[in-house]
Design an enzyme around this catalytic site. Structure first.
Site, mmCIF file in Angstrom:
data_model
loop_
_atom_site.group_PDB
_atom_site.id
_atom_site.type_symbol
_atom_site.label_atom_id
_atom_site.label_comp_id
_atom_site.label_asym_id
_atom_site.label_seq_id
_atom_site.Cartn_x
_atom_site.Cartn_y
_atom_site.Cartn_z
ATOM 1 N N SER A 97 -5.155 5.793 -6.727
ATOM 2 C CA SER A 97 -4.121 6.165 -7.344
ATOM 3 C C SER A 97 -4.471 5.483 -8.639
ATOM 4 O O SER A 97 -3.736 5.817 -9.984
ATOM 5 C CB SER A 97 -3.362 5.589 -5.915
ATOM 6 O OG SER A 97 -3.324 4.418 -6.066
ATOM 7 N N ASP A 163 1.897 0.999 -1.513
ATOM 8 C CA ASP A 163 0.132 1.867 -0.947
ATOM 9 C C ASP A 163 -0.132 0.208 0.056
ATOM 10 O O ASP A 163 -1.029 0.137 -0.386
ATOM 11 C CB ASP A 163 -0.632 2.525 -1.541
ATOM 12 C CG ASP A 163 -1.690 2.605 -0.624
ATOM 13 O OD1 ASP A 163 -1.671 2.740 0.874
ATOM 14 O OD2 ASP A 163 -2.865 3.095 -0.964
#
Length: 283
Positions: A97, A163
């Protein structure tokens, strides 16, 4: 809590749904010229070598992006995702990410990446430095503390990706508390939360994601969840799928994700299934 290494899971089904959703949020923010700020609370190492010992141990990418990376895809968001990943995959790497954020944002947009694991932080700091993307900042700090310190941004536009590894059952409540803290200062924040779907084998963590989503929906913010499952939820299945909960989602992201999931799910195996459900409808 600092034992988690994402390289074991790089490119798997969880990365696929998480990164497709996150890229959809970034694409929506880019529709306006005004700059925005991105936050990644648990950034990881940034990029992963799919040929190294950790990635090849379980080869989870084979049940994830490998299933459709060479497919002739139709959906624009899926095309954007594969185009961004292409150069990395050609080197047998998978972009995490942080790299997706750095590659997708514009030079005027700001990126804050937070990682507490010492080895992961060093890799992240080195990799982001090599990318030479302006306004990209790497922080060795707790993600929730970083969000408290760095939000709201100026101008007041942006998004957060949360996350966590969920190694401890308490981390699910940490997510709820962290988001509550953000909304006290920044009600307009667009927030993407990734979560695992775990069978009864997970013990105390079985059902924790579902409970967390319910608690986040109780905040009253418009939100939906999208999930992909790659195996049946049997007693000993372990992590049979994963999902993303999106709070304050951009317009039409739900439709974009539904279209993408409808396209890739048949490619993810005979037992694969997917769904998207609004918890609090956007008015």
């Amino acid at each position: 809590m600092l034992s988690y290494q994402h390289a074991f899971h790089a490119g798997n089904h969880a990365d696929v749904i998480k990164h497709l959703c996150w890229l959809g949020v970034i694409n929506a923010l880019k529709k306006k010229d005004k700059p925005f700020t991105l936050y990644d609370s648990h950034a990881g190492a940034g990029c992963y070598d799919l040929a190294d010992a950790m990635s090849t141990k379980n080869k989870e990418y084979e049940s994830g992006i490998s299933r459709f990376m060479d497919a002739d895809v139709r959906q624009p968001l899926l095309n954007d995702y594969l185009a961004l990943c292409h150069d990395f995959l050609s080197l047998n790497h998978y972009p995490g990410s942080p790299v997706i954020s750095a590659q997708a944002k514009r030079d005027s947009d700001v990126l804050h990446l937070m990682e507490l694991h010492p080895a992961e932080f060093n890799k992240l700091n080195s990799y982001i430095g090599k990318l030479r993307k302006p306004n990209s900042h790497v922080h060795k700090r707790d993600g929730y503390e970083g969000l408290r310190a760095l939000t709201p941004p100026k101008p007041n536009r942006g998004a957060i990706l949360i996350d966590p590894p969920y190694e401890k059952a308490s981390e699910y409540l940490d997510v709820v508390k962290g988001i509550q803290s953000v909304f006290k200062r920044w009600q307009q924040a667009q927030i993407v939360v990734w979560y695992p779907l775990l069978s009864e084998r997970a013990g105390a963590k079985h059902g924790a994601s579902e409970s967390m989503c319910d608690k986040l929906a109780e905040l009253g913010t418009p939100c939906f969840k999208a999930e992909i499952c790659v195996s049946q939820n049997t007693t000993d299945a372990g992590m049979y799928g994963s999902g993303v909960l999106v709070l304050n989602p951009p317009w039409q992201l739900d439709q974009q994700l539904s279209d993408v999931l409808n396209e890739i799910t048949p490619l993810m195996g005979e037992s694969a299934s997917s769904s998207l459900q609004w918890l609090n409808q956007d008015n």
